[in-house]
Design an enzyme around this catalytic site. Structure first.
Site, PDB file in Angstrom:
ATOM      1  N   GLY A 161     -43.565 -45.277 -19.101  1.00  0.00           N
ATOM      2  CA  GLY A 161     -43.786 -46.653 -18.646  1.00  0.00           C
ATOM      3  C   GLY A 161     -43.416 -46.793 -17.184  1.00  0.00           C
ATOM      4  N   MET A 205     -42.408 -51.585 -33.259  1.00  0.00           N
ATOM      5  CA  MET A 205     -40.947 -51.704 -33.358  1.00  0.00           C
ATOM      6  C   MET A 205     -40.665 -53.039 -34.017  1.00  0.00           C
ATOM      7  SD  MET A 205     -40.136 -50.144 -29.612  1.00  0.00           S
ATOM      8  CE  MET A 205     -41.816 -50.439 -29.101  1.00  0.00           C
ATOM      9  N   HIS A 260     -50.402 -46.655 -24.549  1.00  0.00           N
ATOM     10  CA  HIS A 260     -49.304 -46.876 -25.502  1.00  0.00           C
ATOM     11  C   HIS A 260     -48.916 -48.356 -25.442  1.00  0.00           C
ATOM     12  CE1 HIS A 260     -45.623 -45.408 -27.626  1.00  0.00           C
ATOM     13  NE2 HIS A 260     -45.038 -46.423 -27.001  1.00  0.00           N
ATOM     14  N   HIS A 278     -47.211 -48.786 -31.067  1.00  0.00           N
ATOM     15  CA  HIS A 278     -45.866 -48.356 -31.479  1.00  0.00           C
ATOM     16  C   HIS A 278     -45.178 -49.607 -32.030  1.00  0.00           C
ATOM     17  CE1 HIS A 278     -41.661 -46.904 -29.878  1.00  0.00           C
ATOM     18  NE2 HIS A 278     -41.718 -46.940 -31.196  1.00  0.00           N
ATOM     19  N   ASP A 282     -40.958 -40.554 -26.294  1.00  0.00           N
ATOM     20  CA  ASP A 282     -41.100 -41.876 -25.665  1.00  0.00           C
ATOM     21  C   ASP A 282     -39.763 -42.354 -25.114  1.00  0.00           C
ATOM     22  OD1 ASP A 282     -41.720 -44.486 -25.015  1.00  0.00           O
ATOM     23  OD2 ASP A 282     -42.154 -45.126 -27.071  1.00  0.00           O
ATOM     24  N   MET A 286     -42.873 -55.386 -30.160  1.00  0.00           N
ATOM     25  CA  MET A 286     -41.455 -55.646 -30.492  1.00  0.00           C
ATOM     26  C   MET A 286     -41.299 -57.060 -31.043  1.00  0.00           C
ATOM     27  SD  MET A 286     -39.556 -54.050 -27.183  1.00  0.00           S
ATOM     28  CE  MET A 286     -40.132 -52.554 -26.373  1.00  0.00           C
ATOM     29  N   SER A 331     -47.195 -46.308 -20.944  1.00  0.00           N
ATOM     30  CA  SER A 331     -46.745 -47.438 -21.763  1.00  0.00           C
ATOM     31  C   SER A 331     -47.001 -48.724 -20.988  1.00  0.00           C
ATOM     32  CB  SER A 331     -45.257 -47.306 -22.060  1.00  0.00           C
ATOM     33  OG  SER A 331     -44.753 -48.576 -22.432  1.00  0.00           O
ATOM     34  N   ASP A 378     -46.436 -51.261 -26.799  1.00  0.00           N
ATOM     35  CA  ASP A 378     -45.128 -51.448 -27.439  1.00  0.00           C
ATOM     36  C   ASP A 378     -45.036 -52.828 -28.074  1.00  0.00           C
ATOM     37  OD1 ASP A 378     -43.606 -49.007 -26.964  1.00  0.00           O
ATOM     38  OD2 ASP A 378     -43.962 -49.462 -24.844  1.00  0.00           O
ATOM     39  N   MET A 430     -38.010 -40.970 -30.326  1.00  0.00           N
ATOM     40  CA  MET A 430     -37.542 -41.865 -29.255  1.00  0.00           C
ATOM     41  C   MET A 430     -36.489 -41.128 -28.436  1.00  0.00           C
ATOM     42  SD  MET A 430     -39.217 -44.659 -29.345  1.00  0.00           S
ATOM     43  CE  MET A 430     -38.319 -45.374 -27.975  1.00  0.00           C
TER      44      MET A 430
HETATM   45  C1  DX5 Z   1     -39.141 -48.508 -25.427  1.00  0.00           C
HETATM   46  C2  DX5 Z   1     -40.623 -48.256 -25.532  1.00  0.00           C
HETATM   47  C3  DX5 Z   1     -41.152 -47.302 -24.544  1.00  0.00           C
HETATM   48  C4  DX5 Z   1     -40.957 -47.734 -23.106  1.00  0.00           C
HETATM   49  C5  DX5 Z   1     -40.912 -46.520 -22.252  1.00  0.00           C
HETATM   50  O1  DX5 Z   1     -38.729 -49.234 -26.531  1.00  0.00           O
HETATM   51  O2  DX5 Z   1     -40.958 -47.769 -26.815  1.00  0.00           O
HETATM   52  O3  DX5 Z   1     -42.520 -47.037 -24.794  1.00  0.00           O
HETATM   53  O4  DX5 Z   1     -41.945 -48.570 -22.640  1.00  0.00           O
HETATM   54  O5  DX5 Z   1     -40.626 -46.938 -20.962  1.00  0.00           O
HETATM   55  P1  DX5 Z   1     -39.973 -45.945 -19.924  1.00  0.00           P
HETATM   56  O6  DX5 Z   1     -40.934 -44.831 -19.717  1.00  0.00           O
HETATM   57  O7  DX5 Z   1     -39.770 -46.793 -18.712  1.00  0.00           O
HETATM   58  O8  DX5 Z   1     -38.677 -45.468 -20.514  1.00  0.00           O
HETATM   59 ZN    ZN Z   2     -43.024 -47.037 -27.110  1.00  0.00          ZN
END
Ligand code: DX5
Ligand code: ZN
Length: 224
Positions: free
Chosen positions: A200, A70, A35, A68, A178, A39, A10, A37, A139
């Site tokens: 991540g 969000m 990946h 992804h 994830d 947001m 990520s 993210d 998640m």
């Molecule tokens: C959280 C994200 C994840 C996040 C994972 O909202 O969707 O993809 O980056 O990060 P780690 O692996 O550090 O939990």
């Molecule tokens: Zn994610």
């Protein structure tokens, strides 16, 4: 049919001042997917990147980009992410009124479509939507931030989803998990049936290349 392990760093935990360098390290480590993210500060309490950055990453890597989303009203932004170079798009069921319509829209661009479920969102959505999905994202933390602790009840949920997909001859659907995935718990997650493993902080804290290799090695030991 066994699901193939796919390691998906990520980029949320990458160094955004030197993203190209971290993308190269992911390639060297043998990552399968990047990946991204996305947001919006509404669906989740954080704001990250949009299509502009996805578009910037696209020409510097051959790895597929999994966006992804969000974000609320994701249907408004699908074509922008497709034009930016997304190869996979997941939308959260919690912010979708017309799931079938949006999944069909994503599929109409010939890219991979998936639904994402928050940790305590019931699996019923996945049961009904599976036949329209290429992947299902569970998640294992509350979406919004990297570096959170893995929520253990995800394992049981993942097993239930795996059994459902296998029983219904839907083994081609990838099971993505994830949040909070690290070298020391990845095998448990794979044992529960997941194959697309997002990490991540588990990748970017420390040596990126060796973290990816170790994640894969530990994941492979648990493939049934
Ligand atoms: C959280 C994200 C994840 C996040 C994972 O909202 O969707 O993809 O980056 O990060 P780690 O692996 O550090 O939990
Ligand atoms: Zn994610």
């Amino acid at each position: 049919m066994k699901r193939q392990i796919k390691i998906a760093p990520s980029l949320l935990s990458a160094n955004f001042a030197n993203l190209a360098d971290d993308v190269k390290k992911c390639e060297k480590g043998g990552a399968d997917i990047l990946h991204c993210d996305i947001m919006d500060g509404h669906f989740v309490p954080n704001i990250t990147i949009g299509p502009l950055i996805v578009r910037a990453i696209k020409p510097i890597t051959k790895l597929p980009l999994n966006c992804h989303l969000m974000i609320e009203e994701p249907e408004k932004y699908i074509d922008e992410f497709v034009n930016a170079g997304a190869d996979y798009i997941s939308i959260h069921v919690e912010c979708q009124k017309h799931l079938h319509r949006t999944l069909s829209l994503i599929k109409s661009y010939n890219i991979k479509a998936g639904i994402a479920l928050n940790p305590l969102t019931p699996l019923d959505y996945a049961f009904d939507a599976a036949e329209y999905c290429d992947f299902i994202l569970l998640m294992s933390v509350n979406p919004g931030f990297g570096g959170q602790k893995f929520i253990k009840s995800t394992l049981k949920k993942c097993e239930t989803l795996t059994n459902f997909l296998n029983k219904n001859k839907l083994e081609h659907i990838d099971i993505e998990v994830d949040g909070g995935i690290k070298i020391d718990n990845v095998a448990d997650i794979v044992s529960a049936g997941a194959n697309m493993l997002v990490s991540g902080s588990g990748v970017f804290e420390g040596d990126v290349i060796s973290n990816i290799k170790q994640l894969r090695a530990n994941a492979e030991t648990a493939v049934k």
